[in-house]
Design an enzyme around this catalytic site. Structure first.
Site, short mmCIF file in Angstrom:
data_model
loop_
_atom_site.label_atom_id
_atom_site.label_comp_id
_atom_site.label_asym_id
_atom_site.label_seq_id
_atom_site.Cartn_x
_atom_site.Cartn_y
_atom_site.Cartn_z
CG ASN A 193 -1.67 1.22 1.44
OD1 ASN A 193 -1.82 2.14 0.43
ND2 ASN A 193 -2.43 1.34 2.63
CD GLU A 239 -2.87 5.46 6.67
OE1 GLU A 239 -2.70 5.37 5.35
OE2 GLU A 239 -1.81 4.79 7.31
CD GLU A 243 -3.52 -2.81 7.37
OE1 GLU A 243 -2.38 -2.80 6.92
OE2 GLU A 243 -4.20 -1.92 6.93
N GLY A 287 2.44 2.27 10.82
CA GLY A 287 3.38 3.29 10.59
C GLY A 287 4.04 3.64 11.72
#
Ligand code: PGA
Length: 252
Positions: free
Chosen positions: A10, A99, A169, A175
């Protein structure tokens, strides 16, 4: 036959066109010998067609989109429809990435519409979900994931779900450099299979690929992928460096 092995990258809002094409070229060179692994990249919208065109001779390397609109077509300035994605050769689409849920406030209702549009256009959905740090700390991670899955997937039939991949996730791992331990990943993936088997069938649940995402990298991929219920990874940061991404592909 065992489940597919999958490594998906991604790219989020990174690269320009030249960088995107160079990255694809380097991944192709570095992953040639791993034909048993399905590779998927999710470049930004403007580079999708070029990406598809540069992979025409590949049989285990596909392009997907990071998002699609919940609307079909019309006066929705700035939106990209599932039909558009299909017309440029996308095979996959991500739906429900954290996100999108957090920054763009996407609701379950919107995710359902996005999936409906994706399915109408024969796109394969990779449905993403995962708990936030406070939910894990409060011991509510199983409950959270169960709700995220149930709220959306109960609207689809087993036949429709046959082509889905799931991506667990945990938000606290995305991140942040803080990966779930193989034990945490395995425990959740096994739980997800249990939920899918209760909601649908044991056959669907056993055949469904479930990817892990969240600071998965060239160092930790091997251990994560060796877990019985982890079928691969959805990779963010480490998918932007061909050498790292190829090392992850080589980790099965
Ligand atoms: P990360 O992102 O690998 O950079 O943590 C994963 C993702 O958001 O899919």
């Amino acid at each position: 036959m065992g489940r597919k092995k999958i490594v998906a990258g991604n790219w989020k809002m990174n690269t320009n066109l030249n960088e995107a094409l160079a990255l694809i070229n380097d991944i192709q060179k570095g992953s040639k010998q791993f034909s048993q692994v399905e590779k998927i990249i999710f470049p930004p919208f403007p580079f999708l067609k070029n990406s598809v065109d540069s992979l025409t001779n590949e049989t285990t390397f596909y392009v997907g989109a990071q998002n699609c609109s919940e609307h079909i077509k019309g006066a929705f300035t700035g939106e990209v429809s599932a039909e558009m994605l299909k017309s440029v050769g996308c095979i996959y689409v991500l739906v429900g990435h954290s996100e999108r849920r957090t920054f763009f406030k996407e609701s379950d209702e919107q995710l359902i519409l996005k999936i409906q549009n994706a399915l109408k256009n024969d796109l394969q959905v990779i449905f993403c979900f995962g708990e936030k740090l406070e939910e894990r700390k409060a011991g509510r991670h199983f409950e959270t994931v169960k709700k995220q899955i149930e709220n959306v997937l109960k609207n689809f039939s087993e036949t429709e779900l046959n082509k889905f991949y799931l991506a667990y996730e945990p938000v606290w791992a995305i991140g942040t450099g803080e990966t779930a331990t193989p034990q945490q990943a395995q425990e959740m993936h096994a739980y997800i299979r249990k939920i899918m088997s209760e909601l649908f069938s044991n056959t669907l649940s056993q055949n469904m690929p479930i990817l892990y995402g969240g600071s998965c990298n060239a160092q930790n991929a091997k251990e994560l992928f060796s877990c019985a219920d982890v079928d691969g990874g959805l990779i963010g940061g480490a998918s932007l460096k061909a050498a790292d991404f190829c090392k992850i592909i080589a980790s099965f």
